[in-house]
Structure formats: structure tokens, C-alpha cells
Design an enzyme around this catalytic site. Structure first.
Site, PDB file in Angstrom:
ATOM      1  N   CYS A 224       6.023  56.566  28.303  1.00  0.00           N
ATOM      2  CA  CYS A 224       7.025  56.558  29.164  1.00  0.00           C
ATOM      3  C   CYS A 224       7.211  57.795  30.578  1.00  0.00           C
ATOM      4  O   CYS A 224       8.051  57.148  31.300  1.00  0.00           O
ATOM      5  CB  CYS A 224       7.905  56.267  28.319  1.00  0.00           C
ATOM      6  SG  CYS A 224       8.595  58.218  27.992  1.00  0.00           S
TER       7      CYS A 224
ATOM      8  N   ARG B 135       4.126  59.375  31.679  1.00  0.00           N
ATOM      9  CA  ARG B 135       3.094  59.775  31.808  1.00  0.00           C
ATOM     10  C   ARG B 135       1.734  58.955  32.449  1.00  0.00           C
ATOM     11  O   ARG B 135       1.438  57.253  31.866  1.00  0.00           O
ATOM     12  CB  ARG B 135       2.725  61.251  31.409  1.00  0.00           C
ATOM     13  CG  ARG B 135       1.791  60.692  29.731  1.00  0.00           C
ATOM     14  CD  ARG B 135       1.255  61.532  29.865  1.00  0.00           C
ATOM     15  NE  ARG B 135       2.355  62.944  29.343  1.00  0.00           N
ATOM     16  CZ  ARG B 135       2.419  64.081  29.589  1.00  0.00           C
ATOM     17  NH1 ARG B 135       1.351  63.975  31.314  1.00  0.00           N
ATOM     18  NH2 ARG B 135       3.085  64.414  29.900  1.00  0.00           N
TER      19      ARG B 135
ATOM     20  N   GLU C 235       7.501  67.495  21.509  1.00  0.00           N
ATOM     21  CA  GLU C 235       7.921  65.937  21.231  1.00  0.00           C
ATOM     22  C   GLU C 235       6.557  65.844  20.695  1.00  0.00           C
ATOM     23  O   GLU C 235       5.604  66.228  21.301  1.00  0.00           O
ATOM     24  CB  GLU C 235       8.086  65.044  22.452  1.00  0.00           C
ATOM     25  CG  GLU C 235       7.172  64.845  23.245  1.00  0.00           C
ATOM     26  CD  GLU C 235       7.504  63.247  23.655  1.00  0.00           C
ATOM     27  OE1 GLU C 235       7.896  62.306  23.252  1.00  0.00           O
ATOM     28  OE2 GLU C 235       7.062  62.825  24.620  1.00  0.00           O
TER      29      GLU C 235
ATOM     30  N   GLU D 120       6.116  62.367  19.699  1.00  0.00           N
ATOM     31  CA  GLU D 120       5.514  60.998  19.909  1.00  0.00           C
ATOM     32  C   GLU D 120       3.813  61.122  20.626  1.00  0.00           C
ATOM     33  O   GLU D 120       3.850  60.243  20.518  1.00  0.00           O
ATOM     34  CB  GLU D 120       6.100  60.484  20.398  1.00  0.00           C
ATOM     35  CG  GLU D 120       7.959  59.655  19.418  1.00  0.00           C
ATOM     36  CD  GLU D 120       9.315  59.829  20.648  1.00  0.00           C
ATOM     37  OE1 GLU D 120       8.841  60.013  21.262  1.00  0.00           O
ATOM     38  OE2 GLU D 120       9.787  59.174  19.388  1.00  0.00           O
TER      39      GLU D 120
ATOM     40  N   GLY E  37       7.339  48.163  19.091  1.00  0.00           N
ATOM     41  CA  GLY E  37       6.348  49.149  19.073  1.00  0.00           C
ATOM     42  C   GLY E  37       6.725  50.372  19.350  1.00  0.00           C
ATOM     43  O   GLY E  37       7.580  50.152  17.537  1.00  0.00           O
TER      44      GLY E  37
END
Length: 505
Positions: A48, A50, A118, A120, A195
Site C-alpha cells: 500500500c 511502496r 509495523e 505486516e 486479502g
């Protein structure tokens, strides 16, 4: 082998520019490997915030060849995304050698994230490597690079407080939404998409006490996702929104649709029915269609495919949902407010829904503005782990290059040892024959061979140390020259970004 990376992220570009650049990213790695002879492998990270390409180049690279390779890959990206080649080229930061390793390890560890720390991104890095394997575009060097990046990320997560805070884009989004929502145990949430972010959203919502979670999918995967995550599937998005307090949209469907939208400016015939539109555009580019006419002066065009492509959630649908919510509210003065979190880089939600009364929209740009700072000491501790891991990786990689010179020296020494062993055995045979004694047996030959090799290898030790040092120094010098060339290219692109319409706003 030389490592080369082209990276674009929230640090260099605004999210509108990044969104446009990454359209069609799913096929870029496969086409780069298929059409660029020296490129032995490619792994693409597209998230989201890069879009990054990591390349394993099986050829010596000078500053000029780095520029050429960058331009070639930029043209492929340009034809996949709809931007001009110049725009694509100046959008990337180019790295070579050890800088590639340092950057990837920092990315995988969350140090370069929009929300620092983060976790994720660690999963996204793993999935990028898995996708490269599926497309058969990875290489031995990239496998080792990405697996080491994942191990480094895991250590940062376990050995520092950076990984203990549960920081993520999803968590930040829910933190911002919380002040506008009823208590979590009374919040009704709708997910758009199935997703990885949808799965993370379910976990984050439940951790806060929200159990009323429904899921909608344009692609028809809501039922399967609902069954595996114990949530409720919905067939009508408008109906679900009429009864919702919170919407978390993370499908990325619009980005995939953008990638499949035909490009009218390409002259090459698109006749292969088994290929995607994305593949055809990129293959046409590789065949020589660089620099073709384009209607896009920059990363966003009013005449481009975005202009006519609908969002997953548009204003008309939301207005209908709010009208139904008002009908259900009955005598209440107004329906409950609706908070929408759009976590998709290629926006799921039409930005104009923010103008609808009673609706609050938070997108990635909003989240970036509210990303909290992290204590300097924590970041420094994590950065130390990353730096040490990157140094070890580079020492191992350079050592492998030096090993080739050492192997050549050992081969030469073995030839000399074999000749000396043969000469010694022949001389001993003659001496024994002169005395009327039998020729040396196998054990005698083994003793002679061990003695000769021990002496030859002892004499070789200093030469091996010198050859290894020379080869390592040569590899370091070559990489230093590459880094300087890449830095010059990056500075040039940065100056063009700052001067042009595609820079950060």
C-alpha cells in the site's frame, strides 16, 4: 552477480504518484527476467505504500550500465502503468551492492514503513519471494537475500520493543476511527476485500472487542473468507453499508482492474488470448516499443483509464446506503455516522464520498499524516540489528566471489602436487629396483601423497590469504564505483522529482 534495486515509496512520492506507478506491477518481474538478458532474477514488492524491484544481474555493471538497466526497467514499468518513461525513471531510487541489502533488511524489519515498526511488511516480503518462485523469476542470490531479510525481521521483532507494540497500518486506522465509533462491542463492521489486510483487520477488530463483522467481495470470495474467519458474508454492499458503523476497505480490486485496462496508445497487435493485457503491453514494450506516444504527462491523467474506471465504493452507492440507514432510523434525528477506512493503494473508495453527510473517510494519506513517532533508542537498537545482518550478508557474498580465486589457486596447487607425487614415486621405484627390491605399494604411495600435499598446502597458505584479500578488495572497489554511479543517478532523479509535478506534495 550484482544486486540492483529500483524502489519507490511513501518517502519519495506522494501516494497518488505511487498508486499510478505501481499499476500492473504483478507482471513486471516476469517480463524483466524474460526480456533483459543479463537479469538472472527479479523479485517485486508492491504494497500500500511502496513499489520496489530487486534484480540479480549476471554481468559487470558500470555507472553507464546501471543507467541503461534502470532506463530499460523504467520503460517496462511505464508501459504497465501508463506513465511516461521519463516519469517512471525519475520516480525510482536506484541502489546497488550493499545498499540493496541494507534497504531491504530495513524494509522487512519495519524501519522504512509508513508506520514505523509495523509487522505486516514482514509477511509481504515473504509473499513477494513466494510469488517470484511461482513465476520462476527468483535466483539463488535473491533467495538468500530475501530469506536473510525475513530472519533479520524476525530478530528485530523478538529482540526489540519495535516488534512488541503491535504497530501496523490496520491498527493505526482503527485507532483513528475509534473516537468516532460506538463502543467496540456495539460496532458493526463491514470489510471490503478478502486479502491479507482483511485477515489482519478481522484479528485487530476482535482484539478490540468487535464481533459483528461482515465481509463483501467483488470477486466472489466472501463465502470462503467468511467460513475461514468466522464472519458473515454479504452479497449486497449497499445493504450492508446501511447497517454499518465502520467500513474497512482493502480489496485492491481497482488496482487489478487498472492493470488489465487496454492502452490505446500501443501500436503492437494484442492477439494472444492466453496472456493478460498486462503481459501483452510489457512484451510489446520489450520488443521495441519504448518511448511510444502517451496521453499521460504525469502520474495522474484525466484521460487515463482511472477516469472511467469505477471505484468499489462510489458516491451513488453510499448515498443509497445512507438513505436506507435514515429510513431504518425512523424517528431518530439522524442515522449513526459511518466511518470508512480505505487501506488500498489503488483507492477502493471514491474520495468524493467524504462529501456525503454523516460519512468520515480516512485513506492512506490521512494515516501517513497521523503515523506516530517511535522512541529514538528503540529505532537505533533495531537499526543496529539490521546493519549487522547486512554486513554479515555482504561479507558472505563477497567471500563467495573471493572463493573463485582461491579455488583457482588450489586447482593450480593440486596440479603441482600431482606432478611432484608422480616424480617422487618414480624416483623411489628406480631406487628400489636398483637394490632389487619390489616397487612401492599403495600404502607407500599414500604416505608420499600426504607428505607432498601437506607441504604444498602449507606453502600455499600465505598465497590464499593474499589472493582472498585481493579478490575481496577488488569486489568492494567495484561495488563502491557502482554505488557512486547509482547515487549520482538517484540525485539526478531526486532533483527532477523536486522540480516536476510528480514530487511530494
Amino acid at each position: 552477480m550484482v544486486l540492483l534495486s529500483l524502489t519507490a515509496s511513501h518517502r519519495e512520492l506522494d501516494l497518488d504518484a505511487l498508486e499510478r506507478l505501481s499499476t500492473g506491477s504483478s507482471s513486471v518481474g516476469r517480463v524483466v527476467v524474460g526480456t533483459c538478458g543479463p537479469v538472472a532474477g527479479a523479485v517485486v514488492i508492491s504494497t500500500c505504500n511502496r513499489f520496489e524491484l530487486y534484480l540479480d544481474v549476471d554481468a559487470p555493471l558500470s555507472g553507464d550500465s546501471v543507467r541503461h538497466a534502470t532506463r530499460h526497467v523504467a520503460e517496462l514499468v511505464a508501459h504497465a502503468s501508463g506513465v511516461t518513461g521519463d516519469v517512471a525513471a525519475r520516480s525510482f531510487t536506484v541502489r546497488t551492492g550493499p545498499e540493496v541489502t541494507e534497504h531491504l533488511f530495513a524494509v522487512a524489519s519495519g524501519l522504512d514503513a509508513m508506520v514505523v515498526g509495523e509487522r505486516e511488511i514482514a509477511g509481504q516480503v515473504k509473499r513477494s519471494l513466494a510469488e517470484a518462485r511461482e513465476q520462476e523469476t527468483t535466483s539463488k542470490t535473491l533467495e538468500l537475500l530475501f530469506q536473510t531479510a525475513s530472519r533479520t525481521s524476525k530478530r528485530v521483532g523478538t529482540d526489540t520493543e519495535l516488534g512488541a507494540a503491535g504497530r501496523s497500518v490496520v491498527a493505526l486506522a482503527l485507532d483513528l476511527a475509534e473516537r468516532e465509533l460506538p463502543p467496540w462491542d456495539g460496532t458493526r463492521a463491514v470489510l471490503i476485500g478478502t486479502g491479507s489486510y482483511a485477515g489482519a483487520s478481522v484479528a485487530a477488530l476482535r482484539a478490540r472487542g468487535c464481533d459483528d463483522i461482515r465481509v463483501y467481495s467483488q470477486s466472489g470470495r466472501a463465502e470462503a473468507f467468511a467460513e475461514s474467519h468466522d464472519v458473515q458474508p454479504v452479497a449486497s454492499l449497499v445493504e450492508a453499508l446501511a447497517d454499518a458503523d465502520l467500513v474497512v476497505s482493502c480489496s485492491g480490486a481497482r488496482g487489478r482492474a487498472l492493470a488489465a485496462t487496454p492502452r490505446v496508445e500501443l501500436a503492437a497487435p494484442l492477439v494472444e488470448p492466453v496472456e493478460t493485457e498486462d503481459d501483452r503491453r510489457l512484451n510489446a514494450t520489450a520488443a521495441g516499443n519504448f518511448g511510444g506516444p502517451t496521453a499521460l504527462p504525469g502520474l495522474v491523467s484525466e484521460n487515463g483509464p482511472e477516469a472511467s474506471l469505477g471505484h468499489v465504493l462510489d458516491t451513488a452507492a453510499l448515498v443509497r446506503a445512507r438513505e436506507r440507514a435514515a429510513d431504518r432510523a425512523g424517528d431518530e434525528p439522524e442515522p449513526r455516522p459511518l466511518v470508512i477506512l480505505d487501506l488500498a493503494l489503488h483507492r477502493d473508495v471514491d474520495p468524493r464520498v467524504a462529501d456525503v453527510e454523516g460519512v468520515l473517510l480516512f485513506d492512506l494519506a490521512t494515516l501517513k499524516a497521523h503515523a506516530p513517532a517511535v522512541a529514538h533508542v528503540v529505532v537505533a537498537q533495531a537499526q543496529g540489528i539490521v546493519d549487522a545482518a547486512a554486513r554479515r550478508f555482504e561479507e558472505t557474498r563477497l567471500g563467495r566471489e573471493a572463493d573463485a580465486a582461491v579455488v583457482a589457486l588450489l586447482d593450480e596447487a593440486e596440479v603441482r602436487a600431482q606432478a611432484e607425487i608422480a616424480a617422487t614415486v618414480a624416483r623411489l621405484t628406480d631406487e628400489l629396483a636398483a637394490r632389487g627390491e619390489p616397487a612401492p605399494d599403495e600404502s607407500d604411495v599414500d604416505v608420499i601423497a600426504r607428505d607432498v600435499r601437506r607441504r604444498v598446502h602449507a606453502e600455499l597458505h600465505d598465497k590464499i590469504v593474499a589472493v582472498r584479500a585481493k579478490a575481496t578488495a577488488k569486489a568492494r572497489a567495484a561495488e563502491a564505483a557502482l554505488v557512486q554511479g547509482a547515487e549520482a543517478l538517484t540525485l539526478e532523479a531526486s532533483a527532477q522529482r523536486d522540480a516536476g509535478p510528480t514530487g511530494r506534495r
